[in-house]
Design an enzyme around this catalytic site. Sequence first.
Site, PDB file in Angstrom:
ATOM      1  N   PHE A  47       0.770  -1.236  -0.045  1.00 30.48           N
ATOM      2  CA  PHE A  47      -0.014  -0.011  -0.015  1.00 30.48           C
ATOM      3  C   PHE A  47       0.868   1.466   0.041  1.00 30.48           C
ATOM      4  O   PHE A  47       1.479   1.521   1.145  1.00 30.48           O
ATOM      5  CB  PHE A  47      -0.877   0.097   1.238  1.00 30.48           C
TER       6      PHE A  47
ATOM      7  N   ASP B 257       9.709   2.629   1.667  1.00 32.55           N
ATOM      8  CA  ASP B 257       8.820   3.565   1.895  1.00 32.55           C
ATOM      9  C   ASP B 257       8.395   3.379   3.216  1.00 32.55           C
ATOM     10  O   ASP B 257       7.964   2.404   3.805  1.00 32.55           O
ATOM     11  CB  ASP B 257       7.310   2.934   1.145  1.00 32.55           C
TER      12      ASP B 257
ATOM     13  N   LYS C 105       3.107  11.352   6.806  1.00 35.99           N
ATOM     14  CA  LYS C 105       2.420  11.019   7.809  1.00 35.99           C
ATOM     15  C   LYS C 105       3.026  11.834   9.146  1.00 35.99           C
ATOM     16  O   LYS C 105       2.890  13.122   9.503  1.00 35.99           O
ATOM     17  CB  LYS C 105       2.060   9.683   8.040  1.00 35.99           C
TER      18      LYS C 105
END
Length: 420
Positions: free
Chosen positions: A160, A245, A274
């Site tokens: 994801f 990531d 984030k």
Amino acid sequence: MTSVTPAPSATPPPSATSATSATEDLIAAADAHSAHNYHPLPVVVATAEGAWMTDVGGRRYLDMLAGYSALNFGHGNRRLIEAAKAQLERVTLTSRAFHHDRFAAFCTRLAELCGMEMVLPMNTGAEAVETAVKTARKWGYRVKGVPEGRARIVVADGNFHGRTTTIVSFSTDPEARADFGPYTPGFDVVPYGDLEALRAAVTDETVAVLLEPIQGEAGVLVPPPGYLAGVREVTRERDVLFVADEIQSGLGRTGRTFACEHEGVVPDMYVLGKALGGGVVPVSAVVSSASVLGVHRPGEHGSTFGGNPLACAVALEVIEMLRGGEFQQRAAELGEHLHAELGLLAGAGKVTQVRGRGLWAGVDIDPVHGTGREISEKLMERGVLVKDTHGSTIRIAPPLVIGKEDLDWGLDQLRAVLGA
């Protein structure tokens, strides 16, 4: 730093009827006027502080999700709020058409934190992943010498990385991918954690391997020991960029600044987001060497809001908070406690598997107790907020500022729901 507060009462407050009405009215209005691309739990948050959130009716909930790691430093962290307020009074946006006085410090400090040389700032995680993809391809053509239009990137199943058209093109999640074609070519999908499959997929036209060191959306999947180190070896041997990531796993969540550190691995490129914005503003970045990010030239890639003064001011405070290691140590220590307690539930047969590192866990619920969504709803009723994924799994990722007493109280509620 801790967020120790009394646990909310299981008894509804005196204004339960009016609170329920307000909640239902707001949810109905949202359903009527917003696209149904999410299925949130039926709670309407009004305020939040530390590891706790309060709904429109005044009921308090322990946040055990932390905005998918965007809130590593808790809700309303005073250092971050004060940094944002101070910058709001000065300048919030210039666009990259002009320099501003927070940009150089942001790029310098973030590069230092990552042990890298250059930073390319963006806003969202998906933007950063897109930036990494474009950078890897451009590097492949300009530096490695891959023929134009032939660059390929190896990715893992269960990934994801975001929801843009290009990113969902290499997703293996039918919900994320279906009906969004035609899809972007140039990606080779291999099983996550299978080093030999990855090795076989790398060709002379491969420019990068893009991986999550821990797969969050897939259920907090930790790869086998030695996998990341093996990926690093393969990518070095084949002159391929290793792109990590770390949007969810990075910046303290796993007990280290970056999850790659658990195997002593330094990738060629970090993708961050984030927590970099401290739960205040969206901030993301690609961090790499000058030889990689140096392939970009003016006008080839950019973002109006990327690296804006407000974002830089908040992110600078985040970086400073991480430099001392206090949050990483706290995540490691509380994470050890979290996994020990969850391990007892697995040993008692209440859950089938527990995975994760630091203050991050994927918990597979025995279906006899209900689906992940049903368990999440039952926990919400008891004042704890988590999020399900892939049927029977719930994810636990509280803010790193959570107090041990609060964490234990939240785990007590999970035990109660599971009848442990």
